[in-house]
Design an enzyme around this catalytic site. Structure first.
Site, PDB file in Angstrom:
ATOM      1  N   GLU A 209      67.286  18.166  35.023  1.00 46.65           N
ATOM      2  CA  GLU A 209      67.427  19.240  36.017  1.00 46.65           C
ATOM      3  C   GLU A 209      67.771  20.500  35.233  1.00 46.65           C
ATOM      4  O   GLU A 209      68.925  20.697  34.838  1.00 46.65           O
ATOM      5  CB  GLU A 209      68.546  18.891  37.014  1.00 46.65           C
ATOM      6  CG  GLU A 209      68.251  17.682  37.881  1.00 46.65           C
ATOM      7  CD  GLU A 209      67.289  18.001  39.023  1.00 46.65           C
ATOM      8  OE1 GLU A 209      67.140  19.181  39.398  1.00 46.65           O
ATOM      9  OE2 GLU A 209      66.677  17.053  39.542  1.00 46.65           O
ATOM     10  N   CYS A 243      71.658  27.881  39.373  1.00 48.31           N
ATOM     11  CA  CYS A 243      70.366  27.608  38.723  1.00 48.31           C
ATOM     12  C   CYS A 243      69.200  28.088  39.574  1.00 48.31           C
ATOM     13  O   CYS A 243      68.156  28.436  39.050  1.00 48.31           O
ATOM     14  CB  CYS A 243      70.235  26.122  38.442  1.00 48.31           C
ATOM     15  SG  CYS A 243      70.446  25.110  39.911  1.00 48.31           S
TER      16      CYS A 243
END
Ligand code: NAD
Length: 453
Positions: A209, A243
């Protein structure tokens, strides 16, 4: 600390098959939830000391996501673990075909610092639900949250089932040598490559991720008030350290001035002043300096105030930014928002395509054809039309990147699958089989085969 012994004990415990039991998985999910709920005040305190994250932010963007995942699995675990019957083809006539979900075994979860509870524990919830043991390495940067997670997990669960490793690069480098059955990593693409390389030595499957430069595009058809409000919220949430925050804005030139006016109004109303309860600090001095290095003073349209003592950087909007500027060369991961303009959506999408595939992308428009163009022409992990961030908040959607922004995905069923092996099984009857597949191979058999297949 002898982490290898702990790893070996987890492997042995996994082999005892106890983690596969559905009631064992459920009990441990409930236990984790109880531990978190009864320690909520301590969880709030630790993260506040680390980077001034408020209770509201911590509940809304960290704990509630972990609780939602636990709730989802408690409700769905039987369905997810059941063998899934699929159609049987002609070649397997008189058989039954099923997919069995089998835990991968001994998993390693490595977390990032920006949402330390969520990004560390949500994958652990998936690992537990899927029946794995788990070694957990939170980020060392928010020191207090790391210590608290270690205390809560290591004091309440046996180390041969769940264990938190405290530490930074040396500890991570050490445990990455072990032959885990799964590595789940959240962090930067740079470290993602290190993790991938380490995993390859043991052929360990990975979920990565990662991050990237996620664009927000505003066309002249958009509702500009809504666009400004939702971009400001998504960008400056967590002090810009998300993010999937919009990294930069591309606005259609003819409405740029109108949009900027609204952006400024939203920023003034949001009141992200130094010390504001709802505004998070920069994680450390190194990142503070890195972000300041991306701000060109003469390009500041709004903001620019900083306070080194409190690691505060005011939300800062930059104008007249070019694609070659330093701020456009790396993921900003801080409260700096470059605004660039465009005249042609298709060309702009082409320009985005020259960069690495981002983790997220956002489009603000009211025109269907523009939505289609956006969806068809650029590749990114996931995103929203007329909003930012919110695709992460639906456990029915997979969350993950593509290309440089990641490999694989999780949340809900996708998280369960990412910690499971899908075992294909054909169960055959012992009677009624034509003799077709066995030698001798004759012309007649070949003709039959052609007809059947
Ligand atoms: P990072 O890559 O620096 O660190 C992540 C983890 O890797 C930490 O636990 C750290 O201890 C470990 N680590 C760091 N250097 C290492 C090395 N050389 N060898 C082995 N392990 C090492 O990332 P970060 O600063 O914690 O987070 C920021 C990045 O993470 C950004 O790029 C952001 O976009 C990305 N991110 C992605 C997601 C997502 O869900 N896709 C979520 C949050 C952050």
């Amino acid at each position: 600390m002898d982490y290898f012994s702990i790893f070996k004990s987890q492997r042995d415990f996994y082999k005892s098959h106890q983690t596969k039991d559905i009631s064992f998985r459920k009990e441990n999910l409930i236990k984790l939830q109880k531990i978190l709920k009864s320690n909520e005040e301590r969880l709030y305190q630790a993260i506040y000391i680390d980077f001034r994250k408020s209770k509201f932010d911590t509940y809304a963007n960290e704990l509630s996501i972990i609780y939602a995942e636990i709730k989802y699995f408690l409700k769905n675990i039987e369905r997810l673990s059941k063998p899934q019957k699929v159609k049987t083809n002609l070649a397997n006539l008189l058989g039954e075909s099923n997919i069995y979900k089998e835990p991968l075994g001994c998993a390693l979860v490595i977390g990032a610092w920006n949402y330390p509870y969520q990004l560390t524990l949500a994958p652990v919830v998936s690992a537990i639900a899927a029946g794995n043991t788990c070694m957990i390495k939170p980020s060392e940067l928010p020191e207090n949250t790391m210590r608290l997670m270690a205390e809560l997990i290591n004091n309440n669960f046996p180390s041969n089932y769940l264990y938190v490793v405290e530490g930074g690069i040396p500890e991570t480098t050490e445990i990455l040598k072990y032959p885990f059955d799964k590595i789940f990593f959240t962090g930067s693409p740079k470290v993602g490559k290190i993790v991938y390389q380490a995993a390859s030595k043991n052929l360990t499957p990975v979920t990565l991720e990662l991050g990237g430069k996620s664009p927000a595009i505003v066309t002249k058809s958009a509702d500009l008030d809504v666009a400004a409000k939702r971009i400001v919220w998504g960008k400056f949430l967590n002090g810009g350290q998300s993010c999937i925050a919009p990294d930069y804005v591309l606005v259609e030139e003819s409405i740029q001035d109108e949009f900027l006016k609204r952006l400024k109004k939203q920023l003034e109303e949001a009141n992200y002043e130094d010390g504001a309860e709802h505004y998070v600090s920069i994680i450390n001095k190194r990142n503070f300096d890195r972000i300041l290095g991306l701000i060109e003073q003469e390009k500041i349209f709004y903001g620019g105030k900083t306070n080194e003592a409190t690691l505060y950087i005011q939300p800062t909007v930059l104008l007249n930014v070019g694609w070659e500027d330093a701020v456009m060369q790396e993921e900003i991961f801080g409260p700096v928002l470059p605004v660039l303009s465009f005249n042609n959506l298709q060309e702009t999408l082409g320009r985005i395509n020259k960069l690495d595939k981002p983790l997220a992308a956002y489009l603000f428009t009211n025109i269907k054809a523009e939505k289609e163009l956006f969806l068809q022409n650029i590749s990114f992990g996931g995103g929203c039309v007329n909003d930012t961030i919110m695709h992460i908040a639906n456990e029915n959607l997979p969350f993950g990147g593509v290309g440089n922004s990641g490999i694989g995905n999780y949340h809900g069923e996708f998280g369960f699958n990412c910690f499971s092996h899908q075992k294909s099984i054909i169960k055959k009857a012992v009677w009624g089989e034509p003799n077709l597949k066995y030698p001798p191979y004759t012309e007649k058999k070949l003709n039959w085969l052609k007809r059947l297949m």
